[in-house]
Design a protein around this motif. Sequence first.
Motif, short mmCIF file in Angstrom:
data_model
loop_
_atom_site.label_atom_id
_atom_site.label_comp_id
_atom_site.label_asym_id
_atom_site.label_seq_id
_atom_site.Cartn_x
_atom_site.Cartn_y
_atom_site.Cartn_z
N LEU A 15 -12.45 -62.63 -41.60
CA LEU A 15 -11.39 -63.65 -41.54
C LEU A 15 -11.85 -64.85 -42.35
N GLU A 16 -11.14 -65.17 -43.40
CA GLU A 16 -11.58 -66.21 -44.34
C GLU A 16 -10.53 -67.32 -44.40
N ALA A 17 -10.97 -68.56 -44.14
CA ALA A 17 -10.02 -69.68 -44.10
C ALA A 17 -9.42 -69.96 -45.48
N GLY A 18 -10.22 -69.77 -46.52
CA GLY A 18 -9.75 -70.10 -47.87
C GLY A 18 -9.07 -68.92 -48.55
N GLY A 66 -17.77 -74.94 -50.18
CA GLY A 66 -16.77 -73.98 -50.67
C GLY A 66 -15.85 -73.56 -49.56
N ARG A 67 -14.59 -73.37 -49.90
CA ARG A 67 -13.61 -72.86 -48.93
C ARG A 67 -12.83 -71.77 -49.66
N GLY A 68 -13.27 -70.54 -49.48
CA GLY A 68 -12.62 -69.42 -50.17
C GLY A 68 -13.52 -68.21 -50.14
N VAL A 69 -13.02 -67.09 -50.63
CA VAL A 69 -13.83 -65.87 -50.61
C VAL A 69 -15.12 -66.13 -51.40
N GLY A 70 -16.25 -65.77 -50.81
CA GLY A 70 -17.55 -66.06 -51.44
C GLY A 70 -18.16 -67.36 -50.96
N GLY A 71 -17.39 -68.14 -50.21
CA GLY A 71 -17.91 -69.39 -49.62
C GLY A 71 -18.48 -70.32 -50.67
N THR A 72 -19.52 -71.04 -50.29
CA THR A 72 -20.11 -72.03 -51.20
C THR A 72 -20.90 -71.36 -52.31
N THR A 73 -21.20 -70.06 -52.17
CA THR A 73 -22.00 -69.41 -53.23
C THR A 73 -21.25 -69.37 -54.56
N LEU A 75 -19.84 -71.81 -55.87
CA LEU A 75 -20.11 -73.11 -56.51
C LEU A 75 -21.60 -73.31 -56.75
N ALA A 76 -22.38 -72.34 -56.30
CA ALA A 76 -23.84 -72.50 -56.39
C ALA A 76 -24.28 -72.36 -57.84
N THR A 77 -25.47 -72.89 -58.11
CA THR A 77 -25.98 -72.76 -59.47
C THR A 77 -26.81 -71.48 -59.63
N GLY A 78 -26.75 -70.63 -58.63
CA GLY A 78 -27.36 -69.30 -58.75
C GLY A 78 -28.86 -69.26 -58.47
N ASN A 79 -29.41 -70.33 -57.91
CA ASN A 79 -30.85 -70.33 -57.64
C ASN A 79 -31.15 -69.39 -56.48
N ALA A 80 -32.16 -68.54 -56.66
CA ALA A 80 -32.50 -67.56 -55.62
C ALA A 80 -33.95 -67.78 -55.21
N LYS A 177 -7.71 -69.12 -40.67
CA LYS A 177 -8.70 -70.07 -40.15
C LYS A 177 -9.00 -69.81 -38.67
N VAL A 178 -10.22 -69.46 -38.39
CA VAL A 178 -10.62 -69.19 -37.01
C VAL A 178 -10.71 -70.51 -36.24
N THR A 179 -10.14 -70.53 -35.04
CA THR A 179 -10.17 -71.77 -34.26
C THR A 179 -11.10 -71.65 -33.06
N ASP A 377 -25.36 -67.75 -40.45
CA ASP A 377 -25.23 -68.64 -41.63
C ASP A 377 -26.25 -69.77 -41.49
N ALA A 378 -26.09 -70.84 -42.28
CA ALA A 378 -27.09 -71.91 -42.30
C ALA A 378 -27.22 -72.64 -40.97
N THR A 379 -26.26 -72.44 -40.06
CA THR A 379 -26.31 -73.08 -38.73
C THR A 379 -27.59 -72.73 -37.98
N LEU A 387 -34.46 -77.08 -50.45
CA LEU A 387 -34.54 -75.98 -51.42
C LEU A 387 -33.25 -75.18 -51.34
N PRO A 388 -32.93 -74.39 -52.37
CA PRO A 388 -31.71 -73.57 -52.28
C PRO A 388 -31.79 -72.56 -51.13
N PRO A 389 -30.81 -72.55 -50.23
CA PRO A 389 -30.93 -71.75 -49.00
C PRO A 389 -30.34 -70.33 -49.03
N MET A 390 -29.53 -70.04 -50.08
CA MET A 390 -28.72 -68.81 -50.09
C MET A 390 -29.52 -67.52 -49.83
N LEU A 391 -30.64 -67.37 -50.52
CA LEU A 391 -31.41 -66.13 -50.41
C LEU A 391 -31.96 -65.98 -48.98
C1 LIG Z 1 -22.66 -77.46 -55.85
C2 LIG Z 1 -23.55 -76.58 -55.02
C3 LIG Z 1 -24.52 -75.82 -55.65
C4 LIG Z 1 -25.35 -74.99 -54.87
N1 LIG Z 1 -26.29 -74.22 -55.50
C5 LIG Z 1 -27.07 -73.38 -54.78
C6 LIG Z 1 -27.98 -72.50 -55.43
O1 LIG Z 1 -28.11 -72.48 -56.64
N2 LIG Z 1 -28.73 -71.68 -54.65
C7 LIG Z 1 -28.66 -71.69 -53.28
O2 LIG Z 1 -29.40 -70.96 -52.62
N3 LIG Z 1 -27.78 -72.49 -52.65
C8 LIG Z 1 -26.97 -73.32 -53.37
N4 LIG Z 1 -26.05 -74.10 -52.74
C9 LIG Z 1 -25.92 -74.00 -51.28
C10 LIG Z 1 -25.36 -72.65 -50.84
O3 LIG Z 1 -24.21 -72.32 -51.58
C11 LIG Z 1 -25.03 -72.74 -49.36
O4 LIG Z 1 -26.17 -73.23 -48.68
C12 LIG Z 1 -24.69 -71.36 -48.79
O5 LIG Z 1 -23.59 -70.81 -49.47
C13 LIG Z 1 -24.39 -71.53 -47.32
O6 LIG Z 1 -24.00 -70.30 -46.80
P1 LIG Z 1 -23.21 -70.23 -45.44
O7 LIG Z 1 -22.95 -68.78 -45.20
O8 LIG Z 1 -23.94 -71.01 -44.43
O9 LIG Z 1 -21.83 -71.01 -45.70
P2 LIG Z 1 -20.72 -70.93 -46.83
O10 LIG Z 1 -21.24 -70.27 -48.06
O11 LIG Z 1 -20.17 -72.30 -46.96
O12 LIG Z 1 -19.62 -69.95 -46.23
C14 LIG Z 1 -18.78 -70.31 -45.17
C15 LIG Z 1 -17.49 -69.54 -45.29
O13 LIG Z 1 -16.72 -69.68 -44.10
C16 LIG Z 1 -15.38 -70.03 -44.42
N5 LIG Z 1 -14.86 -70.80 -43.27
C17 LIG Z 1 -15.17 -72.08 -42.91
N6 LIG Z 1 -14.52 -72.41 -41.77
C18 LIG Z 1 -13.79 -71.32 -41.42
C19 LIG Z 1 -12.92 -71.03 -40.33
N7 LIG Z 1 -12.69 -71.92 -39.35
N8 LIG Z 1 -12.33 -69.80 -40.29
C20 LIG Z 1 -12.57 -68.87 -41.25
N9 LIG Z 1 -13.38 -69.10 -42.30
C21 LIG Z 1 -14.00 -70.30 -42.38
C22 LIG Z 1 -15.49 -70.82 -45.70
O14 LIG Z 1 -14.26 -70.84 -46.40
C23 LIG Z 1 -16.58 -70.04 -46.43
O15 LIG Z 1 -16.06 -68.91 -47.10
C24 LIG Z 1 -25.20 -74.94 -53.46
C25 LIG Z 1 -24.22 -75.72 -52.84
C26 LIG Z 1 -23.39 -76.53 -53.61
C27 LIG Z 1 -22.35 -77.34 -52.93
#
Ligand SMILES: Cc1cc2nc3c(=O)[nH]c(=O)nc-3n(C[C@H](O)[C@H](O)[C@H](O)COP(=O)(O)OP(=O)(O)OC[C@H]3O[C@@H](n4cnc5c(N)ncnc54)[C@H](O)[C@@H]3O)c2cc1C
Length: 409
Positions: A15-18, A66-73, A75-80, A177-179, A377-379, A387-391
């Motif tokens: 379920l994806e809000a974006g 990020g708010r959309g499929v793929g989340g904030t990744t 918008l990430a700069t791809g650092n792993a 959007k999950v509530t 997730d990052a929570t 540092l970049p957290p994605m990996l």
């Molecule tokens: C500009 C920028 C550059 C970055 N570059 C890097 C990088 O190079 N390397 C790196 O490791 N990290 C980078 N980051 C950080 C990295 O992208 C995030 O730390 C990582 O994506 C967090 O993952 P997550 O799963 O916690 O959350 P997110 O990736 O934010 O995913 C959360 C998802 O949940 C969805 N969502 C939110 N609320 C709801 C809801 N109520 N119901 C349903 N869906 C919902 C969102 O739309 C989103 O798809 C960058 C961040 C930014 C802003």
Amino acid sequence: MAARMLAQDFDVTVLEAGRTFKPLAVPLDKLALLRPTGVYLDERMIQLLLPSMRIDRHPEMVMVYGRGVGGTTTLATGNAVRADEGLKHIGINLDEEFSELQHELPITTDHQRFWSPITKQTFDVMREMGFDPQPMPKLLRPKQCRLCGHCSIGCPTRAKWDTRELLEDIRVITGCKVTKIDIDDRQARKVHATKGWQHLEFEADIIIVAAGGYGSPDILRASGINCQPRLFVDPVLCVAAPMAKVHQDRQLLMPFVSRREKYIISPYMDWLSFFFNRSWRKPMDGMVSLMIKLADVEEGDVHHNKMSKTLTPLDHQRLQEGIKDCREILMRMGAKEHDIFLGTLNAGHPGGMLPLTQAEATTLHSPLLPNNLYVCDATILPQSLGLPPMLTIMALAKRIAKNIIAEKG
Ligand SMILES: Cc1cc2nc3c(=O)[nH]c(=O)nc-3n(C[C@H](O)[C@H](O)[C@H](O)COP(=O)(O)OP(=O)(O)OC[C@H]3O[C@@H](n4cnc5c(N)ncnc54)[C@H](O)[C@@H]3O)c2cc1C
Ligand code: SF4
């Protein structure tokens, strides 16, 4: 990552809000032509052109996510980068998962041959000064990269990998959007969501909350699960100087990194500051910018998608140390001290509000959660990374998915 792993054994729905992610359609150099008109007043205007990028303004900093499929990744700069010091400290060893990720994802440092003269010069200067810069591991297919510098607003060629690739065969309901989640007798029973005007309910055997460090705490609290006011965000500040025709705007963002004790320094063309910060009224090809990314003190909260967080005196002290380092580097590169200017304080790594503890080192499952509800997730990161957290989040997601399959698959 968890959805992808679980899809081997379970019928998975995301379920994806974006919405589906689309990169910025207008090239940045075209948008820059409008800068002299003063039309770029507020960072939140970006959302009009790039709906998957969300910006919240807070008194001290701007929050980007990020708010959309793929989340904030997307918008990430791809650092792993492997950033699991805090996890190791509480007894979580993710060697196996990091090794799997190295094989499964296109992680490479083979981009040095594309570095421009200014990137090489910055690297050499920082090496001479003892900053020990290292090429950044990137989620990147170098042959597809056009060196457009657009990494943080969506890659137009998909040279940069993001988590949309993990969802290709998985059912994703967008705009949903999950509530909250109904919990009864230590079991999560039902997920409530809104899609437009509709109220939707989903029943599932296993539920994973993965709405990011900015989104998950709201869902958890609405479901009766307490989070802690330990929000970290890894604040970012860029320090820049004019340098004629160096074209840092046409480079991979963050091509190398220098790790300091509580922050990193890396070359980064800061588009937010370029468009919206008045001190940045310089030509796009005529400046060099260095990013400081700080591991902040874990203090802060997010409620109804609004952050309350103030940097502590220690955070400010560390930022000042980073600014001093960057000034020295820029001056060694030929910048004049009085020409150096600062960017807008911003942040994009929220997390830490349901941190894992030593007692959860095997299960990666907080006792506050019902048996069939997981946070992935990052929570759950126990401390700020700077540092970049994605990996690291993906490594955790892998381990959690393996635990679920072993127990319930
Ligand atoms: C500009 C920028 C550059 C970055 N570059 C890097 C990088 O190079 N390397 C790196 O490791 N990290 C980078 N980051 C950080 C990295 O992208 C995030 O730390 C990582 O994506 C967090 O993952 P997550 O799963 O916690 O959350 P997110 O990736 O934010 O995913 C959360 C998802 O949940 C969805 N969502 C939110 N609320 C709801 C809801 N109520 N119901 C349903 N869906 C919902 C969102 O739309 C989103 O798809 C960058 C961040 C930014 C802003
Ligand atoms: S610089 Fe390369 S990876 Fe970055 S957005 Fe452009 S094509 Fe994609």
